[in-house]
Design a protein around this motif. Sequence first.
Motif, mmCIF file in Angstrom:
data_model
loop_
_atom_site.group_PDB
_atom_site.id
_atom_site.type_symbol
_atom_site.label_atom_id
_atom_site.label_comp_id
_atom_site.label_asym_id
_atom_site.label_seq_id
_atom_site.Cartn_x
_atom_site.Cartn_y
_atom_site.Cartn_z
ATOM 1 N N ALA A 79 26.346 4.142 34.021
ATOM 2 C CA ALA A 79 26.990 5.455 33.941
ATOM 3 C C ALA A 79 26.431 6.301 32.808
ATOM 4 O O ALA A 79 26.858 7.449 32.626
ATOM 5 N N GLY A 80 25.487 5.751 32.042
ATOM 6 C CA GLY A 80 24.863 6.523 30.976
ATOM 7 C C GLY A 80 25.484 6.345 29.608
ATOM 8 O O GLY A 80 25.095 7.037 28.658
ATOM 9 N N ARG A 81 26.433 5.438 29.452
ATOM 10 C CA ARG A 81 27.060 5.223 28.144
ATOM 11 C C ARG A 81 26.132 4.390 27.264
ATOM 12 O O ARG A 81 25.603 3.367 27.707
ATOM 13 N N PRO A 82 25.895 4.790 26.027
ATOM 14 C CA PRO A 82 25.003 4.033 25.139
ATOM 15 C C PRO A 82 25.543 2.626 24.858
ATOM 16 O O PRO A 82 26.754 2.433 24.684
ATOM 17 N N ILE A 83 24.631 1.652 24.832
ATOM 18 C CA ILE A 83 24.988 0.279 24.489
ATOM 19 C C ILE A 83 24.457 0.009 23.086
ATOM 20 O O ILE A 83 23.237 -0.012 22.878
ATOM 21 N N PRO A 84 25.347 -0.179 22.091
ATOM 22 C CA PRO A 84 24.876 -0.417 20.719
ATOM 23 C C PRO A 84 24.049 -1.700 20.626
ATOM 24 O O PRO A 84 24.314 -2.686 21.323
ATOM 25 N N SER A 85 23.036 -1.669 19.771
ATOM 26 C CA SER A 85 22.223 -2.856 19.490
ATOM 27 C C SER A 85 21.693 -2.716 18.071
ATOM 28 O O SER A 85 20.633 -2.155 17.847
ATOM 29 N N THR A 86 22.468 -3.228 17.116
ATOM 30 C CA THR A 86 22.156 -3.020 15.703
ATOM 31 C C THR A 86 21.393 -4.172 15.073
ATOM 32 O O THR A 86 20.965 -4.077 13.929
ATOM 33 N N ARG A 87 21.192 -5.251 15.820
ATOM 34 C CA ARG A 87 20.557 -6.437 15.227
ATOM 35 C C ARG A 87 19.554 -7.031 16.214
ATOM 36 O O ARG A 87 19.810 -7.097 17.417
ATOM 37 N N GLY A 88 18.419 -7.463 15.687
ATOM 38 C CA GLY A 88 17.413 -8.116 16.506
ATOM 39 C C GLY A 88 17.275 -9.579 16.153
ATOM 40 O O GLY A 88 17.604 -10.002 15.037
ATOM 41 N N VAL A 89 16.757 -10.372 17.090
ATOM 42 C CA VAL A 89 16.548 -11.805 16.867
ATOM 43 C C VAL A 89 15.160 -12.186 17.360
ATOM 44 O O VAL A 89 14.616 -11.580 18.281
ATOM 45 N N ALA A 90 14.585 -13.225 16.737
ATOM 46 C CA ALA A 90 13.258 -13.698 17.117
ATOM 47 C C ALA A 90 13.303 -14.972 17.929
ATOM 48 O O ALA A 90 12.317 -15.331 18.572
ATOM 49 N N THR A 91 14.457 -15.688 17.904
ATOM 50 C CA THR A 91 14.586 -16.945 18.644
ATOM 51 C C THR A 91 15.946 -17.008 19.320
ATOM 52 O O THR A 91 16.906 -16.336 18.906
ATOM 53 N N LEU A 92 16.029 -17.838 20.360
ATOM 54 C CA LEU A 92 17.313 -18.035 21.031
ATOM 55 C C LEU A 92 18.329 -18.664 20.098
ATOM 56 O O LEU A 92 19.521 -18.326 20.132
ATOM 57 N N GLN A 93 17.885 -19.614 19.276
ATOM 58 C CA GLN A 93 18.809 -20.286 18.374
ATOM 59 C C GLN A 93 19.429 -19.288 17.395
ATOM 60 O O GLN A 93 20.634 -19.339 17.115
ATOM 61 N N GLU A 94 18.596 -18.386 16.881
ATOM 62 C CA GLU A 94 19.116 -17.343 15.992
ATOM 63 C C GLU A 94 20.117 -16.469 16.726
ATOM 64 O O GLU A 94 21.182 -16.117 16.196
ATOM 65 N N GLY A 95 19.801 -16.117 17.959
ATOM 66 C CA GLY A 95 20.705 -15.276 18.737
ATOM 67 C C GLY A 95 22.035 -15.944 18.998
ATOM 68 O O GLY A 95 23.099 -15.320 18.834
ATOM 69 N N LEU A 96 22.022 -17.204 19.406
ATOM 70 C CA LEU A 96 23.276 -17.909 19.687
ATOM 71 C C LEU A 96 24.117 -18.078 18.426
ATOM 72 O O LEU A 96 25.350 -18.029 18.481
ATOM 73 N N ALA A 97 23.462 -18.289 17.283
ATOM 74 C CA ALA A 97 24.212 -18.412 16.035
ATOM 75 C C ALA A 97 24.919 -17.098 15.699
ATOM 76 O O ALA A 97 26.085 -17.100 15.264
ATOM 77 N N LEU A 98 24.238 -15.967 15.906
ATOM 78 C CA LEU A 98 24.871 -14.671 15.650
ATOM 79 C C LEU A 98 25.984 -14.397 16.655
ATOM 80 O O LEU A 98 27.031 -13.830 16.310
ATOM 81 N N VAL A 99 25.769 -14.794 17.913
ATOM 82 C CA VAL A 99 26.818 -14.638 18.921
ATOM 83 C C VAL A 99 28.052 -15.431 18.523
ATOM 84 O O VAL A 99 29.196 -14.950 18.613
ATOM 85 N N ALA A 100 27.839 -16.663 18.071
ATOM 86 C CA ALA A 100 28.966 -17.517 17.706
ATOM 87 C C ALA A 100 29.756 -16.942 16.532
ATOM 88 O O ALA A 100 30.955 -17.230 16.380
ATOM 89 N N SER A 101 29.098 -16.113 15.711
ATOM 90 C CA SER A 101 29.806 -15.516 14.577
ATOM 91 C C SER A 101 30.841 -14.502 15.019
ATOM 92 O O SER A 101 31.711 -14.117 14.238
ATOM 93 N N GLY A 102 30.742 -14.025 16.265
ATOM 94 C CA GLY A 102 31.736 -13.114 16.808
ATOM 95 C C GLY A 102 31.396 -11.654 16.686
ATOM 96 O O GLY A 102 32.134 -10.797 17.189
ATOM 97 N N HIS A 103 30.265 -11.311 16.046
ATOM 98 C CA HIS A 103 29.937 -9.902 15.820
ATOM 99 C C HIS A 103 29.005 -9.323 16.880
ATOM 100 O O HIS A 103 28.827 -8.110 16.951
#
Length: 304
Positions: free
Chosen positions: A216-240
């Motif tokens: 529908a054109g609504r912006p999706i925020p993306s304030t943080r980048g990750v280089a590995t899946l493990q890093e991404g899952l750890a940030l996901v688990a933090s709840g933010h």
Amino acid sequence: MNQVHLQQVECLVTLAEELHFGRTAERLGYSQSRASQLIASLEGRVGARLVERTSRRVALTRLGAEFVEEVRPAYRALAAAFSRARENAMRGALRELRIGFTGMVYEEVTRTFRALREEHGVSVHTCDLPLGTPFAAVLEGAVDAVIAELPVHEPELTVGFLFPPQDRLLALAGDHPWADREAVPVEDLAGSDLLHRVGDAPDYWTAAHTPPTTPAGRPIPSTRGVATLQEGLALVASGHHTMLVCRPLSEHSTRTDVRFLPVRGLEGASRLGLLWRTDRTVPPLTVLARLLADAHGAPHPSPA
């Protein structure tokens, strides 16, 4: 010296053995006129006659004989070095592949690598690549191929094998407000902070894996980048943060603090491809592509 061509030296060394322009040309795969031209060019560079030509015989001049005695060992050493290099290159191409990954190496893939080694004598060495840098290593020649997420529009690359498409899921913390849902509507992604992959991937690839807007054109925020899946899952688990991943990752994940939910209305499945540089296609890569097709019950690929 930089004007003396190896063919000229090769022709003179061979002529010294044959003492006949016809046999020399035949042995080297040249025409007789080409052999004569090479010798004449070399004599022009040296500045003196190296070969005496008569209607009855061919002989080296004294200077020509001395020159051949000096240059023959160097020529043979160079020819031997070239032959060894060629053999080593062929041996390496047939016995070892370097495969890069942007993510996890699943059991189905490692079983295929084992079959490649056991059935064809080709070993596979794997290396991790940053999630957001799917193509650079193979384009630069650091690896022979990559198993990376699509899409790929790079004209230099061949897609040797397409893995079956997989659903994309949203990874979120086990205590996230959405964790009790059965699925997440795609428009709700505008209310999450979606992790993106850090690297030098083309814009079209980045947008495919981290949509900048909802349908529908609504912006999706993306304030943080990750280089590995493990890093991404750890940030996901933090709840933010949340993160879009493919279904096989959820099936192989052992984390209890992360949930994986379908995203209703999200276009496009996740798909991996075996990619290599078109100008560096070698038999072990096409064999690997066929083994992957057999393992997934797919038709044998016919890469360009």
